[in-house]
Write an enzyme that holds these catalytic residues in place. Sequence first.
Site, mmCIF file in Angstrom:
data_model
loop_
_atom_site.group_PDB
_atom_site.id
_atom_site.type_symbol
_atom_site.label_atom_id
_atom_site.label_comp_id
_atom_site.label_asym_id
_atom_site.label_seq_id
_atom_site.Cartn_x
_atom_site.Cartn_y
_atom_site.Cartn_z
ATOM 1 N N HIS A 88 6.890 -11.804 8.453
ATOM 2 C CA HIS A 88 6.105 -12.057 7.245
ATOM 3 C C HIS A 88 6.656 -11.323 6.028
ATOM 4 O O HIS A 88 7.491 -10.438 6.148
ATOM 5 C CB HIS A 88 4.641 -11.655 7.462
ATOM 6 N N ASP A 198 10.221 -5.680 13.329
ATOM 7 C CA ASP A 198 8.778 -5.501 13.452
ATOM 8 C C ASP A 198 8.092 -6.848 13.598
ATOM 9 O O ASP A 198 8.423 -7.812 12.897
ATOM 10 C CB ASP A 198 8.255 -4.772 12.219
ATOM 11 N N GLU A 239 10.510 -4.948 18.212
ATOM 12 C CA GLU A 239 9.228 -4.291 18.448
ATOM 13 C C GLU A 239 8.253 -5.343 18.964
ATOM 14 O O GLU A 239 7.873 -6.253 18.243
ATOM 15 C CB GLU A 239 8.719 -3.661 17.141
ATOM 16 N N HIS A 296 3.125 5.464 13.898
ATOM 17 C CA HIS A 296 2.249 5.274 12.739
ATOM 18 C C HIS A 296 1.032 4.406 13.062
ATOM 19 O O HIS A 296 0.128 4.305 12.241
ATOM 20 C CB HIS A 296 3.037 4.644 11.588
ATOM 21 N N GLN A 346 -5.404 -0.127 20.860
ATOM 22 C CA GLN A 346 -4.700 1.137 20.645
ATOM 23 C C GLN A 346 -5.699 2.265 20.425
ATOM 24 O O GLN A 346 -6.786 2.052 19.895
ATOM 25 C CB GLN A 346 -3.766 1.041 19.435
ATOM 26 N N ARG A 400 -6.026 4.141 10.935
ATOM 27 C CA ARG A 400 -4.731 4.621 11.406
ATOM 28 C C ARG A 400 -4.216 5.819 10.603
ATOM 29 O O ARG A 400 -3.341 6.547 11.052
ATOM 30 C CB ARG A 400 -3.702 3.487 11.364
#
Length: 489
Positions: A88, A198, A239, A296, A346, A400
């Site tokens: 993206h 990513d 990733e 991160h 997560q 986060r």
Amino acid sequence: MSVKNKVQLITYADSLGGDLKTLNNVLIKYFSDICSGGVHILPPFPSSGDRGFAPITYLEIEPKFGTWKDISSIGKNFDVLVDLMVNHISKQSEYFQDFLKKGRKSKYADFFITLDKLWENGEPVKEDVEKIFLRREHPYSTFKIEENGEEEKVWTTFGKTDPSEQIDLDISSEKVKKLLEAFFVNFSKHGIKIVRLDAVGYVIKKLGTSCFFVEPEVYEFLDWIMELANSLGIELLPEVHSQYETQYKLAEHGFWIYDFILPYTVLDTLINKSSGRLCEYLKNRPKNQFTTLDCHDGIPVKPDMDDLIDSEAARKVVDVCVERGATLSRILTEEYKDKDGFDVHQIQCSYYSALNCDNDAYLAARAIQFFTPGIPQVYYVGLLAGENDIERAKITGERREINRHNFSVLEIEQALQREVVQRLLKLIRFRNEYDAFNGDFKVIDSKDDEINLVWTKGEKRCELFVDLKTNKSIINYINDSGNDIQYIV
């Protein structure tokens, strides 16, 4: 070029001192022998959101961070790794802004996935959407075209706003491939050694599938981009957060992969004082991996740990972390939750806080990571044994940010005075300098409350022993003089 078998640092451009020039000074002054494997600079590009992960362009550096010259300066002493959000680009990019103005008449119209590329009339079908691994409520955003007032629905996998700031690229478009080529050429020109792809698992959109890591189409794209990177002397690191079998397929395909199983497994081992699951895993995993404990985002649970843990045991580990200040990211799509409703994607917290700020437990975790085959990466908060920044998460509204504290130079210097940080730096130097880590690895069978890992190369040998009852770690190794040395971590 080949990836160095030494520790890498992960940091934002502004998280160690405020900008790239200061980062370079900090690296040289304090960490020149620490991150000798390289520095992963999280997106330093102009961006409209998601702390750099909604990039406007890759041809420039965000001015408040510095310039490409600053990146090249860091690259003189350290291999530099950067991200390419291959799935993206920002809504604010010149490409999408032109599309918003002119619609289908825009020269960039083919960059994006208007829904008529998938559904005949451009209207999403519920049965198809329900199969998709969703990262937001629905996988598209609606925009009004300035020139004709018509509405256009385009695919947007990610984004916390509606419409999203992150607009998916159509990687089947030759124009998009030309754009990606331009980005890679620019990376090469400025000395970038490794590019992390990513969100690459989301690049294929195919009806009737989860639209995540769609085979075999995803390999066709990966093969194309690997050929491009190889031609420029750049290594690739895809990733992909997915069930371990997907990662292993990538490894078999010749790619570096992330070990997203290790962070949770080490945490589980230290919390439950049981090494069986970890040791069994270390015996069977692929070796061409980058290892992490922290990053991160958060500590991966689902789908990374699917089929490796049961929900009841996982809930207990998650609950311990929440008691220690963690927040949770959750799975949205019902189909991808466990049957009993367990839905943790997560665990968001610093790894030091997840281990209750216990110095010995934290050093044991790092010792296990550094003895695990692969390229170790240490996140900057973890390097300084940072605790949860709950206040920052509250102020920003981004959970986060609990593990994204920005350190001033003074805070870095203060952290370096702490015993836990000095012990970690000593351990990193040992991992970087001891040659046996380029040799053969073995897991020694041990009691369930102990861990015993060994590396050998010629006359060199180092053995890690972790007592899970006390969290104490000891390394026994043979020095250059042939003497047996005991190093208490």
